[in-house]
Design a protein around this motif. Structure first.
Motif, PDB file in Angstrom:
ATOM      1  N   LEU A 295     -16.190  -2.677 -25.430  1.00  0.00           N
ATOM      2  CA  LEU A 295     -15.664  -1.820 -26.496  1.00  0.00           C
ATOM      3  C   LEU A 295     -14.291  -2.307 -26.946  1.00  0.00           C
ATOM      4  N   LYS A 296     -13.463  -2.756 -26.000  1.00  0.00           N
ATOM      5  CA  LYS A 296     -12.146  -3.311 -26.343  1.00  0.00           C
ATOM      6  C   LYS A 296     -12.285  -4.578 -27.175  1.00  0.00           C
ATOM      7  N   MET A 297     -13.380  -5.309 -26.936  1.00  0.00           N
ATOM      8  CA  MET A 297     -13.638  -6.536 -27.690  1.00  0.00           C
ATOM      9  C   MET A 297     -14.229  -6.212 -29.070  1.00  0.00           C
ATOM     10  N   ARG A 298     -14.363  -4.911 -29.340  1.00  0.00           N
ATOM     11  CA  ARG A 298     -14.880  -4.401 -30.617  1.00  0.00           C
ATOM     12  C   ARG A 298     -16.301  -4.882 -30.926  1.00  0.00           C
ATOM     13  N   MET A 299     -17.133  -4.875 -29.882  1.00  0.00           N
ATOM     14  CA  MET A 299     -18.538  -5.252 -30.055  1.00  0.00           C
ATOM     15  C   MET A 299     -19.315  -4.037 -30.557  1.00  0.00           C
ATOM     16  N   ILE A 300     -20.365  -4.284 -31.345  1.00  0.00           N
ATOM     17  CA  ILE A 300     -21.182  -3.178 -31.866  1.00  0.00           C
ATOM     18  C   ILE A 300     -22.146  -2.705 -30.775  1.00  0.00           C
TER      19      ILE A 300
ATOM     20  N   ILE B 146     -23.553  -4.630 -27.369  1.00  0.00           N
ATOM     21  CA  ILE B 146     -23.187  -4.134 -26.040  1.00  0.00           C
ATOM     22  C   ILE B 146     -24.446  -3.970 -25.195  1.00  0.00           C
ATOM     23  N   ASP B 147     -25.467  -3.323 -25.772  1.00  0.00           N
ATOM     24  CA  ASP B 147     -26.720  -3.114 -25.041  1.00  0.00           C
ATOM     25  C   ASP B 147     -27.357  -4.446 -24.650  1.00  0.00           C
ATOM     26  N   GLN B 148     -27.371  -5.385 -25.585  1.00  0.00           N
ATOM     27  CA  GLN B 148     -27.974  -6.700 -25.340  1.00  0.00           C
ATOM     28  C   GLN B 148     -27.243  -7.428 -24.200  1.00  0.00           C
ATOM     29  N   ILE B 149     -25.922  -7.411 -24.241  1.00  0.00           N
ATOM     30  CA  ILE B 149     -25.127  -8.093 -23.207  1.00  0.00           C
ATOM     31  C   ILE B 149     -25.289  -7.406 -21.854  1.00  0.00           C
ATOM     32  N   MET B 150     -25.271  -6.080 -21.848  1.00  0.00           N
ATOM     33  CA  MET B 150     -25.438  -5.329 -20.592  1.00  0.00           C
ATOM     34  C   MET B 150     -26.795  -5.673 -19.950  1.00  0.00           C
ATOM     35  N   VAL B 151     -27.857  -5.696 -20.777  1.00  0.00           N
ATOM     36  CA  VAL B 151     -29.193  -6.027 -20.265  1.00  0.00           C
ATOM     37  C   VAL B 151     -29.195  -7.443 -19.674  1.00  0.00           C
ATOM     38  N   HIS B 152     -28.554  -8.372 -20.368  1.00  0.00           N
ATOM     39  CA  HIS B 152     -28.478  -9.755 -19.884  1.00  0.00           C
ATOM     40  C   HIS B 152     -27.752  -9.817 -18.535  1.00  0.00           C
TER      41      HIS B 152
ATOM     42  N   VAL C  96     -22.045 -12.768 -29.981  1.00  0.00           N
ATOM     43  CA  VAL C  96     -22.717 -12.227 -28.797  1.00  0.00           C
ATOM     44  C   VAL C  96     -22.690 -13.257 -27.672  1.00  0.00           C
ATOM     45  N   ASP C  97     -22.914 -14.525 -28.009  1.00  0.00           N
ATOM     46  CA  ASP C  97     -22.916 -15.579 -26.983  1.00  0.00           C
ATOM     47  C   ASP C  97     -21.542 -15.759 -26.344  1.00  0.00           C
ATOM     48  N   GLU C  98     -20.492 -15.733 -27.171  1.00  0.00           N
ATOM     49  CA  GLU C  98     -19.124 -15.859 -26.639  1.00  0.00           C
ATOM     50  C   GLU C  98     -18.803 -14.691 -25.711  1.00  0.00           C
ATOM     51  N   ALA C  99     -19.114 -13.496 -26.183  1.00  0.00           N
ATOM     52  CA  ALA C  99     -18.836 -12.291 -25.391  1.00  0.00           C
ATOM     53  C   ALA C  99     -19.629 -12.334 -24.085  1.00  0.00           C
ATOM     54  N   GLN C 100     -20.877 -12.771 -24.176  1.00  0.00           N
ATOM     55  CA  GLN C 100     -21.732 -12.842 -22.992  1.00  0.00           C
ATOM     56  C   GLN C 100     -21.132 -13.793 -21.957  1.00  0.00           C
ATOM     57  N   LYS C 101     -20.665 -14.957 -22.396  1.00  0.00           N
ATOM     58  CA  LYS C 101     -20.038 -15.934 -21.486  1.00  0.00           C
ATOM     59  C   LYS C 101     -18.784 -15.336 -20.842  1.00  0.00           C
ATOM     60  N   LEU C 102     -17.937 -14.705 -21.671  1.00  0.00           N
ATOM     61  CA  LEU C 102     -16.717 -14.082 -21.147  1.00  0.00           C
ATOM     62  C   LEU C 102     -17.046 -13.034 -20.092  1.00  0.00           C
ATOM     63  N   LEU C 103     -18.047 -12.207 -20.375  1.00  0.00           N
ATOM     64  CA  LEU C 103     -18.413 -11.134 -19.451  1.00  0.00           C
ATOM     65  C   LEU C 103     -19.086 -11.672 -18.193  1.00  0.00           C
TER      66      LEU C 103
END
Length: 157
Positions: free
Chosen positions: A35-40, A44-50, A9-16
């Motif tokens: 979704l392309k990064m195959r996140m659950i 996705i919800d957690q990262i979007m909120v952040h 989640v942290d890696e994806a969050q940094k990338l986004l």
């Protein structure tokens, strides 16, 4: 991005964060990227909120930048801008707010210039066919039909 790689989640969050900082993004683009990064879904919800909480993602700001850019650079009319924003699942409130970014004087001036330019390009001797070709071009670019026909009647006699 490697499609086989899995992200925390942290890696994806940094990338986004970088993805959103590079240029304005809409929620749909970011969600598709996750979704392309195959996140659950929970991640996705957690990262979007952040991203929203930290102002990396702002629908209204995206809509305003989109409308200004497409009008100024591509010379799109309001109908085309509205259609494209709806395709990106932008709220009606944000769309209305984005359209207010376009100065009406600039809007009419741009339509006038675009119409004159297209009339000069169309090599048709039949006046009705010429009007139709120019109208089709302007309507495709999202200009309102009443404005298009008014302008054509003013410029082609």
């Amino acid at each position: 991005m490697n499609p086989q790689k899995t992200y925390s989640v942290d890696e994806a969050q940094k990338l986004l964060e970088n993805y959103c900082a590079y240029q304005e993004r809409c929620h749909k683009e970011v969600k598709d990227k996750l979704l392309k990064m195959r996140m659950i879904p929970e991640a996705i919800d957690q990262i979007m909120v952040h991203l929203i909480a930290n102002n990396y993602l702002n629908e209204e700001r995206f809509a305003k930048a989109f409308a200004r850019g497409k009008f100024r650079i591509k010379k799109w009319g309001k109908n085309r801008i509205i259609r494209e924003l709806k395709f990106r699942e932008i709220s009606n409130y944000s769309i209305d707010s984005a359209l207010k970014e376009i100065d009406l004087d600039d809007y009419y001036q741009t339509l006038h210039e675009l119409t004159e330019k297209r009339i000069a390009q169309v090599k048709e001797t039949n006046i009705y066919k010429k009007k139709k070709k120019v109208a089709d071009y302007l309507l495709y670019r999202g200009w309102e039909s009443n404005l298009v026909y008014e302008k054509l009647n003013e410029l082609i006699k």
